[in-house]
Write an enzyme that holds these catalytic residues in place. Sequence first.
Site, PDB file in Angstrom:
ATOM      1  CE1 TYR A 103      -3.527   2.643   0.350  1.00 20.69           C
ATOM      2  CE2 TYR A 103      -2.276   3.401   2.240  1.00 20.69           C
ATOM      3  CZ  TYR A 103      -3.270   3.596   1.306  1.00 20.69           C
ATOM      4  OH  TYR A 103      -3.987   4.762   1.328  1.00 20.69           O
ATOM      5  CG  ASP A 176      -2.989  -3.397   5.292  1.00 24.09           C
ATOM      6  OD1 ASP A 176      -4.178  -3.751   5.271  1.00 24.09           O
ATOM      7  OD2 ASP A 176      -2.589  -2.315   4.806  1.00 24.09           O
ATOM      8  CE  LYS A 201      -9.188   2.401   1.382  1.00 26.32           C
ATOM      9  NZ  LYS A 201      -7.809   1.936   1.408  1.00 26.32           N
TER      10      LYS A 201
HETATM   11  C1  LIG Z   1      -6.698   2.440   2.135  1.00 27.37           C
HETATM   12  C2  LIG Z   1      -5.674   1.542   2.690  1.00 27.37           C
HETATM   13  C3  LIG Z   1      -4.894   1.927   3.791  1.00 27.37           C
HETATM   14  C4  LIG Z   1      -5.032   3.283   4.434  1.00 27.37           C
HETATM   15  O1  LIG Z   1      -6.315   3.478   4.956  1.00 27.37           O
HETATM   16  P1  LIG Z   1      -6.971   4.943   5.098  1.00 27.37           P
HETATM   17  O2  LIG Z   1      -8.265   4.666   5.771  1.00 27.37           O
HETATM   18  O3  LIG Z   1      -7.108   5.510   3.728  1.00 27.37           O
HETATM   19  O4  LIG Z   1      -6.055   5.766   5.945  1.00 27.37           O
HETATM   20  C5  LIG Z   1      -3.957   1.023   4.258  1.00 27.37           C
HETATM   21  N1  LIG Z   1      -3.800  -0.197   3.702  1.00 27.37           N
HETATM   22  C6  LIG Z   1      -4.534  -0.595   2.647  1.00 27.37           C
HETATM   23  C7  LIG Z   1      -4.317  -1.949   2.071  1.00 27.37           C
HETATM   24  C8  LIG Z   1      -5.492   0.256   2.103  1.00 27.37           C
HETATM   25  O5  LIG Z   1      -6.201  -0.140   1.036  1.00 27.37           O
END
Ligand SMILES: *Cc1c(COP(=O)(O)O)cnc(C)c1O
Length: 384
Positions: A103, A176, A201
């Site tokens: 990311y 993550d 997401k």
């Molecule tokens: C969007 C995203 C983030 C960061 O999240 P935010 O809510 O935009 O701060 C981190 N890791 C992944 C895989 C993401 O898709």
Amino acid sequence: MKNNPSPDTLCAQALGWIEPTTKALVPPVHVATTFERDPDNEYRSGRSYIRNDSPAWDQVEGLVTRLEGGAATVAFASGMAAATAPFLALKPGDHAIAPEVMYWGLRKWLVGPAREWGIAVDFVDLTDPAQVRAAIRPGRTRLVWAETPSNPLWQVFDLGALAEIAHAAGALLAVDSTAATPILTQPIGLGADLVMHAATKYLNGHSDVLAGTLTAARTDAFWERIVAVRTGGGAVLGAFEAWLLLRGMRTLPMRVRHASASALFLAAHLERLPQVAAVLYPGLASHPQHAVAKRQMRGGFGGMLSIRVKGGEAAAIACAAQVKLWKRATSLGGVESLIEHRASIEGAGSPVPGDLLRLSVGLEGAEELLADLQQALEGVGAEA
Ligand SMILES: *Cc1c(COP(=O)(O)O)cnc(C)c1O
């Protein structure tokens, strides 16, 4: 009743919570910033000030903890606030390992502020355990950060193998798991110590909340440091965002399964189109880590895939310009399908190939999504 309710049941009823005085099935939006102290000078409710603890977070944190099979969860104001917290809980001089391609927002933070603050980070190919082992700095490596499937190549990392390497070195494995969601993968069961979600997401799923979560396998001293990062730094989740997030999570399992099925359908069809050079999706037999994905992911391979368009960057951008149903936008995991030329948003230094389009598959009809992509790709082919 079974002892272990399914994710479907846990989510649909948001753990079955009923408000004790009114019997409401849905929690109120708790906006209070401060809580009364008892006459004997104690805070018997356990709450004093919203930045430390808010009842607005209780259900969301409890639900994520149950879905992940963890010991505790803290919610943050964004995915980035959640992702940076374990690094901020390290000490200057500590060393961490992260994926080569990951990311982009977090990678930029790791090579910038984190390094300036004294955290050494090496970016290695996490699909190769030998490279991870070689990157370990004995006595200094504290954290192995994995993102699986990872943005935007959708590589899959063997979490069991990574946990073993990390633990043998006295380090923690943090994952993550945004793209996998707790519906498809439960990293703690595979050996991970921390699980992070950009709840912006899939967990929320409706493109209307910014939020993050971090879940721990154990509530130990390092976890206390992470909680202190949230309390002290103050990147806490707002009350309305928490309320919306819980509402979104009630349908999480159905949304994830539907998006996964549609993504697999699209990946299989796109792979056969003459305008497509490659389809990157863990559910395809052609994916280099398909075997790991099959072992590690249950019930689907997620709603994210990327395609590489023949004709390079110009052809990829032209294809994105010609879709009618897909929305040209960044982010992922919402009910509406998104298409994005990833190299354009990442900018200078991005390792992402210029011919790559990232697709976030939503809940529209899969046949319609395919037809729209097909006409866009054919349009590019005709122009070229
Ligand atoms: C969007 C995203 C983030 C960061 O999240 P935010 O809510 O935009 O701060 C981190 N890791 C992944 C895989 C993401 O898709």
